[in-house]
Write an enzyme that holds these catalytic residues in place. Structure first.
Site, mmCIF file in Angstrom:
data_model
loop_
_atom_site.group_PDB
_atom_site.id
_atom_site.type_symbol
_atom_site.label_atom_id
_atom_site.label_comp_id
_atom_site.label_asym_id
_atom_site.label_seq_id
_atom_site.Cartn_x
_atom_site.Cartn_y
_atom_site.Cartn_z
ATOM 1 N N LYS A 157 0.811 -1.222 0.000
ATOM 2 C CA LYS A 157 0.000 0.000 0.000
ATOM 3 C C LYS A 157 0.848 1.278 0.000
ATOM 4 O O LYS A 157 2.028 1.270 0.321
ATOM 5 C CB LYS A 157 -0.969 -0.009 1.188
ATOM 6 C CG LYS A 157 -2.134 -0.970 0.952
ATOM 7 C CD LYS A 157 -3.219 -0.860 1.998
ATOM 8 C CE LYS A 157 -4.392 -1.784 1.646
ATOM 9 N NZ LYS A 157 -5.394 -1.833 2.721
ATOM 10 N N ARG B 109 -2.914 -10.065 5.762
ATOM 11 C CA ARG B 109 -3.394 -10.179 4.375
ATOM 12 C C ARG B 109 -2.310 -9.659 3.436
ATOM 13 O O ARG B 109 -1.960 -8.483 3.489
ATOM 14 C CB ARG B 109 -4.685 -9.362 4.247
ATOM 15 C CG ARG B 109 -5.389 -9.448 2.905
ATOM 16 C CD ARG B 109 -6.677 -8.619 2.936
ATOM 17 N NE ARG B 109 -7.391 -8.695 1.667
ATOM 18 C CZ ARG B 109 -7.156 -7.898 0.631
ATOM 19 N NH1 ARG B 109 -6.227 -6.963 0.705
ATOM 20 N NH2 ARG B 109 -7.862 -8.030 -0.501
#
Length: 266
Positions: free
Chosen positions: A206, A240
């Protein structure tokens, strides 16, 4: 939790696993690499992503769930649409991972009578606009915790037992870089008082990692692994990730160190 995006436009690996065979091969590779569960997503929720028509999302996701049933691995589906939830639960999904925290009309009705796991994520705003306006919080950790308290109450009123629920602070979903790192540093602070809900941390590749490393999405593997180990250390139960094998290796080293410290005899 290995990420399987069957989308043409996800920020990190969009378009690579669109075909059914490619998606299944990717899932099998992640399992071989040590993933404990697979999270299938048929709609990109990156900032600015356009919504996907219902039929298209169903066409992308349902056949993959059906194909992966044979592996016996827990299958999570990343969706906020009640109709998709219903279809994937019928197809054999074990968990629904909802960026809207089951706030869409009809979502609770679909999941309340099944036995699936539910991941409630915090998001400020909505994917198309969440990073356009500067996100503002009184206290991001307390605000996320208050949201979790409200959602857990709503789920309880629908008759959903707490053993089915996990929580995700929603890194990158309506947060500044500083908000994201506060939520990582004080991860268990997002838990409602005297509760032990499993926490899911999803920071893989991210922009919060790019902000401190200066690297593009494809070059954030090392940063993602660092974030994963910190999340585990700070109390996350589910990590995740896109890059399963190196993350599993790093977490094994972390776990071995933890085991020795707990054991105390070596």
């Amino acid at each position: 939790m290995g990420i399987l995006n069957v989308t043409p436009d996800s920020f990190s690996d969009g378009g690579r696993f669109l075909s059914r065979d490619a998606a299944i091969a990717r899932a099998e590779q992640m399992l071989a690499d040590g993933a404990d569960m697979i999270d299938i997503g048929g709609e990109s929720t990156r900032p600015g992503a356009p919504p996907v028509p219902l039929d298209e999302e169903l066409e992308r996701v349902v056949p993959i769930v059906e194909a992966l049933r044979a592996t016996r691995v827990p299958i999570s589906v990343d969706t906020y649409k009640p109709a998709v939830m219903r279809a994937v639960l019928d197809a054999g999904a074990d968990m629904i991972n909802d960026i809207w925290g089951f706030r869409q009309e009809g979502a609770l009705d679909v999941v309340k009578d099944s036995h699936c796991g539910l991941c409630v994520m915090h998001m400020l705003g909505e994917p198309r606009t969440m990073q356009v306006h500067e996100p503002i919080y009184e206290d991001v950790v307390a605000d996320v915790r208050a949201f979790f308290v409200e959602r857990i109450d709503a789920l309880a009123r629908a008759g959903i037992v707490k053993e089915r629920i996990s929580l995700d602070p929603g890194y990158g979903f309506g947060k500044t870089v500083e908000h994201n790192y506060l939520l990582l540093a004080r991860l268990t602070g997002t838990l409602p008082a005297r509760s032990d809900f499993p926490l899911l941390a999803g920071m893989s590749r991210k922009s919060m990692l790019g902000a401190v490393t200066g690297r593009g999405a494809g070059e954030r593997v090392a940063a993602s692994i660092g974030a994963a180990v910190i999340a585990a250390e700070r109390g996350a139960s589910i990590i995740r990730v896109h890059d399963v094998a190196p993350t599993v290796d790093a977490l094994k080293v972390w776990q071995a160190t933890k085991d020795v410290a707990v054991d105390g005899h070596h």
